[in-house]
Each structure stands twice: as C-alpha cells, then as structure tokens.
Design a protein around this motif. Structure first.
Motif, PDB file in Angstrom:
ATOM      1  N   UNK A  64     -39.819 -30.469 -86.242  1.00  0.00           N
ATOM      2  CA  UNK A  64     -38.777 -30.975 -85.388  1.00  0.00           C
ATOM      3  C   UNK A  64     -37.647 -31.623 -86.207  1.00  0.00           C
ATOM      4  N   UNK A  65     -38.003 -32.117 -87.355  1.00  0.00           N
ATOM      5  CA  UNK A  65     -36.823 -32.567 -88.081  1.00  0.00           C
ATOM      6  C   UNK A  65     -35.968 -31.214 -88.871  1.00  0.00           C
ATOM      7  N   UNK A  66     -36.498 -30.267 -89.176  1.00  0.00           N
ATOM      8  CA  UNK A  66     -35.890 -29.120 -89.723  1.00  0.00           C
ATOM      9  C   UNK A  66     -34.964 -28.522 -88.683  1.00  0.00           C
ATOM     10  N   UNK A  67     -35.440 -28.585 -87.502  1.00  0.00           N
ATOM     11  CA  UNK A  67     -34.591 -28.138 -86.340  1.00  0.00           C
ATOM     12  C   UNK A  67     -33.409 -28.818 -86.044  1.00  0.00           C
ATOM     13  N   UNK A  68     -33.620 -30.260 -86.279  1.00  0.00           N
ATOM     14  CA  UNK A  68     -32.603 -31.311 -85.903  1.00  0.00           C
ATOM     15  C   UNK A  68     -31.624 -31.134 -86.980  1.00  0.00           C
ATOM     16  N   UNK A  69     -32.077 -31.285 -88.306  1.00  0.00           N
ATOM     17  CA  UNK A  69     -31.106 -31.133 -89.488  1.00  0.00           C
ATOM     18  C   UNK A  69     -30.239 -29.849 -89.362  1.00  0.00           C
ATOM     19  N   UNK A  70     -30.739 -28.685 -88.977  1.00  0.00           N
ATOM     20  CA  UNK A  70     -30.086 -27.603 -88.790  1.00  0.00           C
ATOM     21  C   UNK A  70     -28.846 -27.623 -87.810  1.00  0.00           C
ATOM     22  N   UNK A  71     -29.302 -28.405 -86.594  1.00  0.00           N
ATOM     23  CA  UNK A  71     -28.522 -28.480 -85.503  1.00  0.00           C
ATOM     24  C   UNK A  71     -27.413 -29.492 -85.997  1.00  0.00           C
ATOM     25  N   UNK A  72     -27.741 -30.456 -86.648  1.00  0.00           N
ATOM     26  CA  UNK A  72     -26.697 -31.691 -87.211  1.00  0.00           C
ATOM     27  C   UNK A  72     -25.585 -31.080 -88.087  1.00  0.00           C
ATOM     28  N   UNK A  74     -24.579 -28.105 -88.157  1.00  0.00           N
ATOM     29  CA  UNK A  74     -23.781 -27.248 -87.334  1.00  0.00           C
ATOM     30  C   UNK A  74     -22.882 -28.288 -86.710  1.00  0.00           C
ATOM     31  N   UNK A  75     -23.415 -29.189 -86.066  1.00  0.00           N
ATOM     32  CA  UNK A  75     -22.529 -30.470 -85.205  1.00  0.00           C
ATOM     33  C   UNK A  75     -21.456 -30.919 -86.052  1.00  0.00           C
ATOM     34  N   UNK A  76     -21.758 -31.156 -87.397  1.00  0.00           N
ATOM     35  CA  UNK A  76     -20.867 -31.753 -88.348  1.00  0.00           C
ATOM     36  C   UNK A  76     -19.833 -30.691 -88.743  1.00  0.00           C
ATOM     37  N   UNK A  77     -19.972 -29.444 -88.116  1.00  0.00           N
ATOM     38  CA  UNK A  77     -18.995 -28.533 -88.460  1.00  0.00           C
ATOM     39  C   UNK A  77     -19.078 -27.406 -89.363  1.00  0.00           C
ATOM     40  N   UNK A  78     -20.372 -27.108 -89.843  1.00  0.00           N
ATOM     41  CA  UNK A  78     -20.713 -25.845 -90.408  1.00  0.00           C
ATOM     42  C   UNK A  78     -20.630 -24.738 -89.540  1.00  0.00           C
ATOM     43  N   UNK A  79     -20.028 -23.804 -89.838  1.00  0.00           N
ATOM     44  CA  UNK A  79     -19.586 -22.618 -89.036  1.00  0.00           C
ATOM     45  C   UNK A  79     -20.524 -21.580 -89.362  1.00  0.00           C
ATOM     46  N   UNK A  80     -21.629 -21.260 -88.684  1.00  0.00           N
ATOM     47  CA  UNK A  80     -22.553 -20.263 -88.960  1.00  0.00           C
ATOM     48  C   UNK A  80     -21.931 -18.768 -89.168  1.00  0.00           C
ATOM     49  N   UNK A  81     -20.620 -18.775 -88.648  1.00  0.00           N
ATOM     50  CA  UNK A  81     -20.202 -17.378 -88.867  1.00  0.00           C
ATOM     51  C   UNK A  81     -19.207 -17.367 -90.068  1.00  0.00           C
ATOM     52  N   UNK A  82     -18.623 -18.403 -90.595  1.00  0.00           N
ATOM     53  CA  UNK A  82     -17.886 -18.512 -91.880  1.00  0.00           C
ATOM     54  C   UNK A  82     -18.728 -18.756 -93.042  1.00  0.00           C
ATOM     55  N   UNK A  83     -19.924 -19.545 -92.758  1.00  0.00           N
ATOM     56  CA  UNK A  83     -20.773 -19.733 -93.923  1.00  0.00           C
ATOM     57  C   UNK A  83     -22.085 -19.292 -93.607  1.00  0.00           C
ATOM     58  N   UNK A  84     -23.093 -19.293 -94.715  1.00  0.00           N
ATOM     59  CA  UNK A  84     -24.411 -18.915 -94.447  1.00  0.00           C
ATOM     60  C   UNK A  84     -25.280 -20.114 -94.279  1.00  0.00           C
ATOM     61  N   UNK A  85     -25.794 -20.470 -93.064  1.00  0.00           N
ATOM     62  CA  UNK A  85     -26.748 -21.706 -92.836  1.00  0.00           C
ATOM     63  C   UNK A  85     -28.253 -21.244 -92.625  1.00  0.00           C
ATOM     64  N   UNK A  86     -28.928 -21.337 -93.473  1.00  0.00           N
ATOM     65  CA  UNK A  86     -30.460 -21.052 -93.188  1.00  0.00           C
ATOM     66  C   UNK A  86     -31.422 -21.903 -93.660  1.00  0.00           C
ATOM     67  N   UNK A  87     -32.804 -21.899 -93.245  1.00  0.00           N
ATOM     68  CA  UNK A  87     -33.692 -22.766 -93.478  1.00  0.00           C
ATOM     69  C   UNK A  87     -34.606 -22.005 -94.587  1.00  0.00           C
ATOM     70  N   UNK A 294     -21.757 -32.711 -79.534  1.00  0.00           N
ATOM     71  CA  UNK A 294     -22.114 -31.174 -80.003  1.00  0.00           C
ATOM     72  C   UNK A 294     -23.527 -31.033 -80.329  1.00  0.00           C
ATOM     73  N   UNK A 295     -24.048 -32.165 -81.224  1.00  0.00           N
ATOM     74  CA  UNK A 295     -25.431 -32.051 -81.447  1.00  0.00           C
ATOM     75  C   UNK A 295     -26.221 -32.027 -80.001  1.00  0.00           C
ATOM     76  N   UNK A 296     -26.108 -32.763 -79.122  1.00  0.00           N
ATOM     77  CA  UNK A 296     -26.759 -32.732 -77.968  1.00  0.00           C
ATOM     78  C   UNK A 296     -26.710 -31.325 -76.998  1.00  0.00           C
ATOM     79  N   UNK A 297     -25.607 -30.774 -77.213  1.00  0.00           N
ATOM     80  CA  UNK A 297     -25.226 -29.502 -76.595  1.00  0.00           C
ATOM     81  C   UNK A 297     -26.080 -28.479 -77.449  1.00  0.00           C
ATOM     82  N   UNK A 298     -26.282 -28.588 -78.681  1.00  0.00           N
ATOM     83  CA  UNK A 298     -27.047 -27.572 -79.616  1.00  0.00           C
ATOM     84  C   UNK A 298     -28.490 -27.651 -79.313  1.00  0.00           C
ATOM     85  N   UNK A 299     -28.780 -29.035 -79.441  1.00  0.00           N
ATOM     86  CA  UNK A 299     -30.391 -29.167 -79.286  1.00  0.00           C
ATOM     87  C   UNK A 299     -30.703 -28.894 -77.920  1.00  0.00           C
TER      88      UNK A 299
END
Ligand code: TRP
Length: 336
Positions: A64-72, A74-87, A294-299
């Motif tokens: 759960x925390x891994x997913x939350x951290x990932x969503x968070x 993105x919510x803070x502004x890491x753009x998955x198109x511009x950057x690479x965001x992965x687990x 944004x976090x709520x929308x993503x989750x």
C-alpha cells in the motif's frame, strides 16, 4: 560531436523509500526540487521498496505504501511523460547489479557506514545482511543509469561517496563502464526543522506529533500544528542566530510563497508571533491543497497509476539493461 555532447541532458537519479507519509521536510527538502529539475535534466526517480525491506515491513502495508508513495510523487509534480518514475522491484536489473557490485565493495568500507551503525543499534534483533549491503544496492540504483547527478540529503552523502568509489574501482579494473556520479545539493538547501524542537530535523519519529507536518494533512491540522509551533520570547519576526523556531518558520514561509527573508521581516514587523504562525500555516495549507486533491484523484484511478509505473519500469529497464550487459561482459560472464 562536441555539440552533441553539449546537448546531451545530464542524468539525475534519486530514490525515496515508501516508508509512510511524506513530510513537509521531505517535500521542501527533496521532492519539490525533483520536480524543478525536470526541465533541465533527464530525471529518473524511483520508489525504493527493495531498500525498505532492510527493516521489518508488514507486506500488505508495504504494498500500500509503495503505491501511495508513487501516487504522491506524481501528485507533487513528477511528470511521468517528462521523467522516468518507477518502482525499484519492477526493474530486475537492480537486484542483479547489487550482486555484481557487492563483489567490488569491501567489507571494511561497508563497516564504516554511519547509517549501518545507527540502524543496527536501533534494530539489534535484526541486523541482516541487507542492512549491511544497503549502500551497494543504492550504488547500483545510481550507476545503472549512468547518472551524472544525485540529489540527496546530507545523511546520504556517505553512501553516494561509496557509489563513486565503487564506480571508480570498477572502471579502473575493466575500463570505462560507469559514469562517476556527483552529488547535487541545491543552492538554497531547505532544511526544515521540527515545529516543536527546531534544533532537530522534522521527522516522522518526532516524539511530539505536532512537530511534524505531512503533506497530506488536512488544512485544519496544518493550521493547528503551526499555531502550536515553538518560537522564542522576543516577539520579532527576524532571521537571526539563536531564533531557531522563527528561522524555521521563515524558511518554510519563504519556500511556499517565494518571498525573501527581508520581505517577510518587513511584512510582519510590529506584528505578533500569533499572526505570523497563522500566516505560515495558511500559506502551507494553500500550497499543499492542490497536491492533496491531485493525490486523491490519482489514488481513485488505480488503472492510470498502474499504466504509469509499468511504462516507467519499461523505460528504466531498457537503460539499466544496457549498462548491466556491459558490466556482465566486462566481468567475464559467458553470454547466453
Ligand atoms: N537511501 C536513500 C534514502 O534513504 C534512498 C535511495 C535509494 C536513493 N537509492 C537511491 C537516493 C539512489 C538517491 C539515489 O534517502
């Protein structure tokens, strides 16, 4: 050729552990800078769940925390198109690099790591080998992407040094294989302190829960925490030695509003600390509101999150795979 080299964007890599909520300190000190680097650099960011299991984790909670951290992030502004965001665990190369690099890291070097000493003192019943080789896994994270710059806090500087040493050693034995990474320490390093004990870093483990603000705290909670912030008896909003509490509040206010210390001193001259604390609380709550939304929308959209972290892992694995192939060849592993 020269032009091409100049045009190559420098590569940034950083990781954050999925260990519960992100604090205002983590955000202003790290994650927000990550978002600002996205224009200028090729940024690669990872939720490092493999590092997290060096201390005991509840499996469902870790998931759960891994997913939350990932969503968070993105919510803070890491753009998955511009950057690479992965687990991290999605990209198998990290585990493989860990083994190869472990054989280029000395027992003595790892024994000197202060974080290992601290963590083993704190968890005497679980001093596992992973805790000991933690910096090797981290070196792999960094070196697999031919990283130029690593934004980290001072607490990770020693680990970064080790990654450099391992890279230099490997390059020395096998010829140029890894870029030797540098630390990236932003010009205005926002070090945020506890609201209750401003001589200490803001931390989830603050003995007083009001000392630590989380970026998902509801506005009322944020206002309350700032209202009870510890200050001094001088009643003057000014940045000066010995005024740790006010200095910390001014730093936070400046970070979220963009105002300079002089402006802040002017705006609040003649006003009491009560007004100032309320203003800081409100500014922080306003700044964090869109992130919380944004976090709520993503989750609420797991399918979208999944598509982001899958694509991120694929992109990361392509880069990491190329480096690992080089490493295996140089080591002398027989190709398949
Ligand atoms: N060890 C880092 C921390 O606890 C997290 C991390 C793992 C990291 N791998 C990394 C940071 C690679 C920078 C680069 O903060």
């Amino acid at each position: 050729m020269e032009n091409q080299a100049q045009e190559r964007k420098k590569i940034i890599f950083s990781g954050i552990q999925p260990s519960g909520q992100i604090t205002l300190g983590n955000y202003l000190g790290a994650v927000r800078n990550w978002t600002q680097l996205q224009e200028e650099y090729r940024c690669i960011y990872s939720i490092v769940n493999m590092h997290a299991i060096t201390v005991r984790q509840d499996p469902a909670q870790l998931r759960q925390r891994t997913l939350e951290a990932y969503a968070l992030i993105l919510a803070c502004g890491i753009d998955p198109e511009k950057s690479i965001a992965f687990i991290q665990s999605h990209v198998k190369e990290h585990a493989e690099a860990n083994w190869a690099l472990a054989c280029y890291t000395q027992f003595g070097e790892l024994s000197r790591m202060t974080q290992f000493k601290d963590k083993s003192a704190k968890n005497p019943d679980n001093i596992n080998a992973g805790l000991f080789t933690y910096p090797v896994l981290m070196a792999g994270d960094i070196l697999l992407y031919q990283t130029d710059l690593v934004p980290v806090g001072l607490d990770q500087k020693q680990h970064l040094e080790l990654a450099r040493d391992v890279a230099i050693r490997f390059n020395g034995q096998h010829g140029n294989t890894f870029v030797v990474p540098d630390g990236y320490f932003p010009k205005v390093g926002a070090k945020i302190a506890s609201l209750q004990d401003p001589t200490k870093k803001m931390s989830k483990s603050d003995p007083n829960p009001r000392g630590c603000v989380y970026i998902l705290d509801p506005p009322e909670t944020i206002l309350k925490k700032f209202k009870s912030a510890v200050t001094d008896s001088e009643a003057q909003v000014a940045y000066r030695e010995g005024k740790d509490g006010i200095n910390n509040l001014m730093t936070i206010y400046s970070c979220v509003t963009g105002e300079t210390f002089e402006q802040i001193e002017k705006d609040f001259s003649g006003k009491g600390y009560g007004d100032f604390k309320a203003a800081v609380g409100q500014a922080v709550a306003d700044h964090l509101a869109p992130i919380r939304d944004q976090y709520a929308r993503l989750m609420a959209d797991k399918a979208y999150l999944e598509s982001c972290y899958r694509a991120g892992a694929q992109k990361a694995s392509r880069i990491a795979g190329r480096t690992l192939e080089k490493v295996y060849k140089k080591i002398g592993f027989l190709p398949q």
